[in-house]
Design an enzyme around this catalytic site. Structure first.
Site, mmCIF file in Angstrom:
data_model
loop_
_atom_site.group_PDB
_atom_site.id
_atom_site.type_symbol
_atom_site.label_atom_id
_atom_site.label_comp_id
_atom_site.label_asym_id
_atom_site.label_seq_id
_atom_site.Cartn_x
_atom_site.Cartn_y
_atom_site.Cartn_z
ATOM 1 N N ASN A 264 45.532 37.744 27.382
ATOM 2 C CA ASN A 264 46.740 36.941 27.625
ATOM 3 C C ASN A 264 47.980 37.822 27.772
ATOM 4 O O ASN A 264 49.101 37.327 27.731
ATOM 5 C CB ASN A 264 46.976 35.979 26.460
ATOM 6 C CG ASN A 264 45.818 35.030 26.257
ATOM 7 O OD1 ASN A 264 45.260 34.518 27.220
ATOM 8 N ND2 ASN A 264 45.440 34.806 25.014
ATOM 9 N N HIS B 133 45.732 22.178 22.731
ATOM 10 C CA HIS B 133 45.176 23.262 21.906
ATOM 11 C C HIS B 133 44.798 22.773 20.495
ATOM 12 O O HIS B 133 45.450 21.894 19.936
ATOM 13 C CB HIS B 133 46.255 24.343 21.800
ATOM 14 C CG HIS B 133 45.786 25.652 21.262
ATOM 15 N ND1 HIS B 133 45.990 26.048 19.964
ATOM 16 C CD2 HIS B 133 45.132 26.670 21.872
ATOM 17 C CE1 HIS B 133 45.491 27.263 19.781
ATOM 18 N NE2 HIS B 133 44.964 27.668 20.928
ATOM 19 N N GLU C 18 50.720 20.540 26.474
ATOM 20 C CA GLU C 18 50.961 21.946 26.793
ATOM 21 C C GLU C 18 51.654 21.960 28.150
ATOM 22 O O GLU C 18 51.349 21.124 28.996
ATOM 23 C CB GLU C 18 49.627 22.715 26.892
ATOM 24 C CG GLU C 18 48.978 22.959 25.559
ATOM 25 C CD GLU C 18 47.621 23.655 25.671
ATOM 26 O OE1 GLU C 18 47.466 24.573 26.486
ATOM 27 O OE2 GLU C 18 46.718 23.263 24.922
ATOM 28 N N SER D 153 45.819 25.918 28.574
ATOM 29 C CA SER D 153 45.162 27.200 28.324
ATOM 30 C C SER D 153 43.765 27.277 28.917
ATOM 31 O O SER D 153 43.302 28.358 29.241
ATOM 32 C CB SER D 153 45.115 27.482 26.830
ATOM 33 O OG SER D 153 44.400 26.472 26.162
ATOM 34 N N ASP E 203 54.108 22.705 24.415
ATOM 35 C CA ASP E 203 53.628 24.010 23.971
ATOM 36 C C ASP E 203 53.625 24.934 25.190
ATOM 37 O O ASP E 203 52.862 24.743 26.130
ATOM 38 C CB ASP E 203 52.222 23.834 23.382
ATOM 39 C CG ASP E 203 51.599 25.150 22.913
ATOM 40 O OD1 ASP E 203 51.965 26.211 23.451
ATOM 41 O OD2 ASP E 203 50.722 25.104 22.032
ATOM 42 N N HIS F 158 51.418 29.544 27.276
ATOM 43 C CA HIS F 158 50.991 30.255 28.490
ATOM 44 C C HIS F 158 52.030 30.234 29.607
ATOM 45 O O HIS F 158 51.757 30.664 30.722
ATOM 46 C CB HIS F 158 49.663 29.678 28.992
ATOM 47 C CG HIS F 158 48.563 29.880 28.011
ATOM 48 N ND1 HIS F 158 47.846 31.048 27.922
ATOM 49 C CD2 HIS F 158 48.102 29.075 27.022
ATOM 50 C CE1 HIS F 158 46.965 30.944 26.937
ATOM 51 N NE2 HIS F 158 47.101 29.758 26.368
ATOM 52 N N LYS G 246 51.586 36.217 23.925
ATOM 53 C CA LYS G 246 50.857 36.248 25.190
ATOM 54 C C LYS G 246 51.643 37.059 26.225
ATOM 55 O O LYS G 246 51.659 38.272 26.129
ATOM 56 C CB LYS G 246 50.508 34.830 25.591
ATOM 57 C CG LYS G 246 49.424 34.353 24.620
ATOM 58 C CD LYS G 246 49.064 32.935 24.616
ATOM 59 C CE LYS G 246 47.958 32.738 23.577
ATOM 60 N NZ LYS G 246 47.807 31.372 23.137
HETATM 61 C C1 PLP Z 1 47.371 30.872 21.876
HETATM 62 C C2 PLP Z 1 47.871 29.493 21.706
HETATM 63 C C3 PLP Z 1 48.430 29.052 20.497
HETATM 64 C C4 PLP Z 1 48.382 29.896 19.260
HETATM 65 O O1 PLP Z 1 49.242 30.943 19.312
HETATM 66 P P1 PLP Z 1 48.975 32.252 18.427
HETATM 67 O O2 PLP Z 1 50.278 32.937 18.391
HETATM 68 O O3 PLP Z 1 47.901 33.020 19.099
HETATM 69 O O4 PLP Z 1 48.539 31.752 17.070
HETATM 70 C C5 PLP Z 1 48.984 27.803 20.465
HETATM 71 N N1 PLP Z 1 48.966 26.989 21.550
HETATM 72 C C6 PLP Z 1 48.394 27.365 22.709
HETATM 73 C C7 PLP Z 1 48.406 26.438 23.860
HETATM 74 C C8 PLP Z 1 47.812 28.615 22.811
HETATM 75 O O5 PLP Z 1 47.224 28.978 23.938
#
Ligand code: PLP
Length: 379
Positions: A44, A130, A174, A178, A203, A206, A237
């Site tokens: 990522n 997620h 999101e 993801s 969220d 990404h 990421k």
């Molecule tokens: C990776 C991810 C998370 C978690 O984030 P981390 O910092 O790795 O704990 C939360 N939501 C989504 C959509 C993700 O892809």
């Protein structure tokens, strides 16, 4: 103890047994595993910032100055001035009044949702959100409804039937998904949440660092930052570091500092990590060519893959190629590995049965040649 043996056996039978595979060196998008080099399509680190010399320098300097740990939680003495600088800059970056830093995206989602909502409340979540969002909802005790992926018609139906029976309501999605790499209809969701007395949470794990003129994410690109009360994202990421943020109003931030258990009961991130996060925001501003190249490569990859007869729904740097059954996807991933490419299978139950896929995630460090080679191997 039989339940442990049973689960492990079942996982193996289902081609769903996970193992760890340590990387012994990483050089941009080239990794070494068990003495063999691979082009990594499973990371990522979308902008290649994790190896950026300025990031490394920022980490070194902060460690020299502050030491390796932050000594305690933020409500004790772990709250150093770097956090405040980062929170001010993140708020500006995301065009919100304030922001709050969390130790990880997982801790952010579980903590934020469970602090704000409880038994009398209701949460409407996209079917593909997620695991950390689902866990936050479960922890909150709120009633949960899942709407079909990106299906605002279904969301409206659920709202009409159920919204009025509950006190507070949240719609959560999101902004870039993801697993599918497609994007949420944020404008429509913003209109729906206004009509139905809900808050909206996006969220941007990404999307942060990649989309929009400033590179702050999809909320920026879609011009909905005023309507999305809770804009969550990560530094782990595209930003090449670690930790997460919530961009929100000053009031919500104050509320969370007082109530959010994953914020209160955990040691603050190391100062060196915060210094890297600060540097990453600077680099996103200073080096927009990274995200431009990433998006160009994504378009190129999709075009090539479509010409080869695969169906692609992705509108981002995450490009899943649907293979079918778990077993097939695992086989294809293994074959790619033999040919020097790391691209991970995503299997049922993470995705629906019969839609197991190979998930390619691109980085601005990839080249067109690397993509051509990977596609040839896939063919
Ligand atoms: C990776 C991810 C998370 C978690 O984030 P981390 O910092 O790795 O704990 C939360 N939501 C989504 C959509 C993700 O892809």
């Amino acid at each position: 103890m039989n339940f442990i043996d049973d689960l492990l056996k079942q996982r193996k039978e289902d081609n769903n047994f996970r193992t760890l595979d340590p990387v012994s060196s990483r050089n941009g998008c080239i990794i070494t595993v068990n003495g063999k080099e691979y082009i990594d399509f499973s990371s990522n680190d979308y902008l290649g910032l994790s190896g950026h010399p300025e990031m490394i320098k920022a980490v070194k300097e902060a460690a020299e100055k502050w030491g390796t740990g932050s000594a305690s939680s933020r409500l004790l003495s772990g709250d150093n001035i770097l956090f405040h600088e980062l929170e001010e800059k993140t708020a500006v970056f995301k065009s919100k009044e304030a922001s709050l830093v969390f130790n990880s995206g997982y801790q952010a989602n579980t903590g934020i949702i469970s602090a704000l909502y409880s038994k009398e409340d209701v949460i409407f979540a996209d079917k593909l959100v997620h695991a950390s969002i689902i866990d936050g909802i479960l922890l909150s005790g709120a009633k949960m409804f899942r709407f079909s992926h990106n299906d605002t018609g279904h969301l409206k139906e659920l709202l009409i039937k159920n919204r009025k029976r509950f006190k507070n309501a949240l719609i959560v999605t999101e902004s870039v998904f993801s697993m599918d790499g497609d994007t949420a209809p944020l404008k429509e969701l913003a209109a729906i949440k206004n009509e139905n007395d809900c808050m909206l949470m996006a969220d941007e794990a990404h999307a942060t660092g990649i989309f929009g003129d400033k590179g702050s994410g999809m909320v920026e690109r879609e011009g909905v930052s005023e309507s999305v009360e809770l804009v969550m994202g990560t530094f782990s990421k595209a930003l090449g570091s670690f930790g997460a943020y919530l961009a929100c109003s000053k009031k919500i931030k104050e509320y969370l500092v007082n109530t959010c258990r994953s914020f209160i009961y955990s040691t603050a991130l190391p100062p060196a990590v915060i210094a890297a996060n600060l540097k990453s925001l600077e680099l996103v501003k200073k080096e927009p060519e990274r995200r431009k190249k990433l998006l160009e490569l994504s378009v190129y990859f999709k075009k090539q893959i479509e010409e080869n007869g695969f169906e692609v729904r992705s509108t981002s740097q995450i490009i899943p190629v649907v293979i079918g059954e778990n077993e097939e996807a695992v086989k294809v991933s293994k074959k790619l590995k033999e040919k020097g490419f790391r691209a991970m299978p995503v299997r049922y139950p993470t995705v629906p049965k019969g839609q197991a896929r190979i998930r390619f995630s691109l980085s601005s460090l990839h080249t067109k040649e690397m993509i051509d080679e990977a596609l040839n191997a896939l063919k």
